[in-house]
Motif scaffolding. Structure first.
Motif, PDB file in Angstrom:
ATOM      1  N   THR A 255      33.337  14.365 -11.848  1.00  0.00           N
ATOM      2  CA  THR A 255      32.732  13.186 -12.475  1.00  0.00           C
ATOM      3  C   THR A 255      31.282  13.028 -12.048  1.00  0.00           C
ATOM      4  O   THR A 255      30.392  12.766 -12.869  1.00  0.00           O
ATOM      5  CB  THR A 255      33.535  11.926 -12.106  1.00  0.00           C
ATOM      6  OG1 THR A 255      34.898  12.105 -12.516  1.00  0.00           O
ATOM      7  CG2 THR A 255      32.961  10.688 -12.768  1.00  0.00           C
ATOM      8  N   ARG A 256      31.024  13.218 -10.776  1.00  0.00           N
ATOM      9  CA  ARG A 256      29.655  13.095 -10.259  1.00  0.00           C
ATOM     10  C   ARG A 256      28.746  14.179 -10.838  1.00  0.00           C
ATOM     11  O   ARG A 256      27.541  13.939 -11.039  1.00  0.00           O
ATOM     12  CB  ARG A 256      29.688  13.154  -8.733  1.00  0.00           C
ATOM     13  CG  ARG A 256      28.347  12.892  -8.071  1.00  0.00           C
ATOM     14  CD  ARG A 256      28.521  12.714  -6.571  1.00  0.00           C
ATOM     15  NE  ARG A 256      28.983  11.382  -6.224  1.00  0.00           N
ATOM     16  CZ  ARG A 256      29.936  11.116  -5.353  1.00  0.00           C
ATOM     17  NH1 ARG A 256      30.577  12.104  -4.754  1.00  0.00           N
ATOM     18  NH2 ARG A 256      30.279   9.866  -5.079  1.00  0.00           N
ATOM     19  N   SER A 257      29.300  15.342 -11.132  1.00  0.00           N
ATOM     20  CA  SER A 257      28.481  16.440 -11.656  1.00  0.00           C
ATOM     21  C   SER A 257      27.896  16.124 -13.030  1.00  0.00           C
ATOM     22  O   SER A 257      26.918  16.750 -13.446  1.00  0.00           O
ATOM     23  CB  SER A 257      29.316  17.728 -11.732  1.00  0.00           C
ATOM     24  OG  SER A 257      30.256  17.678 -12.804  1.00  0.00           O
ATOM     25  N   TYR A 258      28.503  15.153 -13.734  1.00  0.00           N
ATOM     26  CA  TYR A 258      27.977  14.744 -15.035  1.00  0.00           C
ATOM     27  C   TYR A 258      26.997  13.577 -14.916  1.00  0.00           C
ATOM     28  O   TYR A 258      26.635  12.957 -15.918  1.00  0.00           O
ATOM     29  CB  TYR A 258      29.131  14.359 -15.968  1.00  0.00           C
ATOM     30  CG  TYR A 258      30.067  15.504 -16.280  1.00  0.00           C
ATOM     31  CD1 TYR A 258      29.605  16.691 -16.827  1.00  0.00           C
ATOM     32  CD2 TYR A 258      31.430  15.400 -15.993  1.00  0.00           C
ATOM     33  CE1 TYR A 258      30.468  17.744 -17.092  1.00  0.00           C
ATOM     34  CE2 TYR A 258      32.302  16.449 -16.263  1.00  0.00           C
ATOM     35  CZ  TYR A 258      31.813  17.608 -16.806  1.00  0.00           C
ATOM     36  OH  TYR A 258      32.668  18.651 -17.074  1.00  0.00           O
ATOM     37  N   GLY A 259      26.563  13.287 -13.693  1.00  0.00           N
ATOM     38  CA  GLY A 259      25.547  12.277 -13.490  1.00  0.00           C
ATOM     39  C   GLY A 259      26.032  10.855 -13.436  1.00  0.00           C
ATOM     40  O   GLY A 259      25.229   9.916 -13.505  1.00  0.00           O
ATOM     41  N   ALA A 260      27.326  10.631 -13.292  1.00  0.00           N
ATOM     42  CA  ALA A 260      27.873   9.276 -13.285  1.00  0.00           C
ATOM     43  C   ALA A 260      27.544   8.554 -11.980  1.00  0.00           C
ATOM     44  O   ALA A 260      27.413   9.166 -10.916  1.00  0.00           O
ATOM     45  CB  ALA A 260      29.380   9.321 -13.474  1.00  0.00           C
ATOM     46  N   HIS A 261      27.429   7.236 -12.083  1.00  0.00           N
ATOM     47  CA  HIS A 261      27.307   6.375 -10.909  1.00  0.00           C
ATOM     48  C   HIS A 261      28.724   5.929 -10.523  1.00  0.00           C
ATOM     49  O   HIS A 261      29.346   5.152 -11.242  1.00  0.00           O
ATOM     50  CB  HIS A 261      26.442   5.163 -11.226  1.00  0.00           C
ATOM     51  CG  HIS A 261      25.100   5.512 -11.789  1.00  0.00           C
ATOM     52  ND1 HIS A 261      24.072   6.016 -11.027  1.00  0.00           N
ATOM     53  CD2 HIS A 261      24.625   5.435 -13.055  1.00  0.00           C
ATOM     54  CE1 HIS A 261      23.018   6.232 -11.786  1.00  0.00           C
ATOM     55  NE2 HIS A 261      23.328   5.891 -13.025  1.00  0.00           N
ATOM     56  N   ILE A 262      29.211   6.421  -9.419  1.00  0.00           N
ATOM     57  CA  ILE A 262      30.600   6.166  -9.024  1.00  0.00           C
ATOM     58  C   ILE A 262      30.667   5.020  -8.013  1.00  0.00           C
ATOM     59  O   ILE A 262      29.916   4.985  -7.036  1.00  0.00           O
ATOM     60  CB  ILE A 262      31.244   7.430  -8.427  1.00  0.00           C
ATOM     61  CG1 ILE A 262      31.282   8.549  -9.474  1.00  0.00           C
ATOM     62  CG2 ILE A 262      32.655   7.128  -7.929  1.00  0.00           C
ATOM     63  CD1 ILE A 262      31.797   9.871  -8.941  1.00  0.00           C
TER      64      ILE A 262
END
Length: 367
Positions: free
Chosen positions: A147-154
């Motif tokens: 998920t983070r690899s797609y640039g999301a703010h987690i």
């Protein structure tokens, strides 16, 4: 939440429109067949195999089945969820005044521990829109990293639904972004239905039925819309462990089951109760004929067969439909009765393939 008042009506025509809109962004996944699995499904189970089950002492069913596997494990992010996410983003961009109100800068929000998190993050990235994802702190490191690899703010939350929803509310108030739920929204449902729409066009003969997994019901209800007005029947499949078969039980009682206990099923993508909008399609409109439940052992056996006989990677949730066709005597007897000697051409949606090598080792170490 994304504006439901501007959503298309929940019809087959709207699924077709959704497919046209997202076609540039998704894979048209392949449809595979397998003679060995056809033979196994068309061979009556032995009395010994039925011993200890609810069908013990009954004459084994003798269906004739020909499988057509829609391989959404080959979809972007490894699951059908990409379809609904891309459709939601593209429809959101078309809402009147969305850009003028700063929608592109505010972005989208969702809560998910798995495939929807990755799907919405990718769809948002593709349109240069921020994605704010609430993930339980217990989420797998692999899914967090993806998920983070797609640039999301987690943002992390506790594992329970109330904890997740509380953090989601905080992020929504801070960002004023559009909430895109995992399954309970017309945009998502119509997007998920495009998998079945493709499947219907990819087989050389009309399908008698399609069976899909059912968690929140987005895929199952979308499939039902895609098949409305055709000769193709629609069925769902769920795990039976810990009451995870809420849709099946709800159909029997004609009342939606709104909560599911903390199910421990290995089909972790199916631990969610069916949403209100999917339920209105599945039950209220009667577009799903029935839902069947399968055991953990049956899920494992179906998964092993796919890995060993088809040589493709699928996750446990993906094979519950196949498990029902192979091992659920109620389903098999129905096919024998309705299909007769000619049998059925059955579409089976493999919903995804996001399972780690470590998890696979654990799954089969328990056998």
């Amino acid at each position: 939440m994304a504006d439901q008042s501007t959503a298309l009506p929940l019809t087959r025509e709207s699924v077709q429109a959704a497919h046209k809109l997202i076609e540039p962004y998704i894979h048209k996944t392949p449809v595979l067949t397998n003679a060995t699995l056809n033979r196994l499904a068309s061979t009556p189970r032995t009395e010994a195999e039925l011993e200890g089950t609810e069908w013990a002492g009954r004459a084994p069913a003798k269906p004739v089945l020909r499988f057509w596997f829609k391989c959404e494990n080959f979809q972007k992010i490894g699951a059908f969820k990409a379809r609904g996410a891309f459709h939601a983003i593209e429809r959101l961009k078309q809402e009147p005044g969305w850009a003028e109100r700063g929608g592109r800068e505010r972005g989208v929000v969702t809560h998910s521990s798995g495939n929807h998190a990755q799907a919405l993050s990718l769809a948002a990235l593709t349109s240069s829109i921020p994605a704010h994802i609430i993930m339980p702190s217990t989420s797998s490191p692999a899914k967090i990293a993806a998920t983070r690899s797609y640039g999301a703010h987690i943002t992390f939350s506790g594992p329970t639904a109330p904890e997740r929803e509380a953090v989601t509310s905080q992020i929504l108030s801070q960002t004023n972004a559009a909430f895109i739920p995992p399954y309970d929204h017309p945009y998502i449902i119509l997007g998920q239905g495009t998998a079945a729409l493709e499947l219907l066009s990819q087989t050389p003969t009309p399908l008698d039925a399609i069976i899909t997994p059912c968690g929140g019901g987005g895929l199952l209800s979308g499939t039902a819309l895609a098949c409305e007005g055709t000769r193709t029947l629609v069925f769902g499949a769920e795990p039976s462990l810990d009451g995870a078969d809420d849709c099946r039980r709800g159909l029997l009682s004609h009342a939606r089951v709104e909560t599911v206990p903390a199910a421990r099923t290995i089909a972790d993508g199916l631990r969610t109760p069916v949403g209100k909008i999917p339920w209105s399609i599945i039950h209220d409109r009667g577009l799903v004929r029935a839902v069947y439940a399968v055991s953990e052992d049956e899920i494992r056996k179906a998964m092993r067969l796919v890995w060993e006989r088809m040589k493709i990677v699928v996750e446990p949730s993906a094979v519950v439909g196949l498990a029902a066709a192979l091992y659920n005597e109620e389903f098999r007897a129905m096919v024998e009765r309705d299909g007769g000697k000619a049998g059925w051409d059955l579409g089976v949606v493999f919903s995804g393939g996001n399972v780690s090598l470590e998890m696979m080792g654990k799954l089969f170490a328990e056998e």
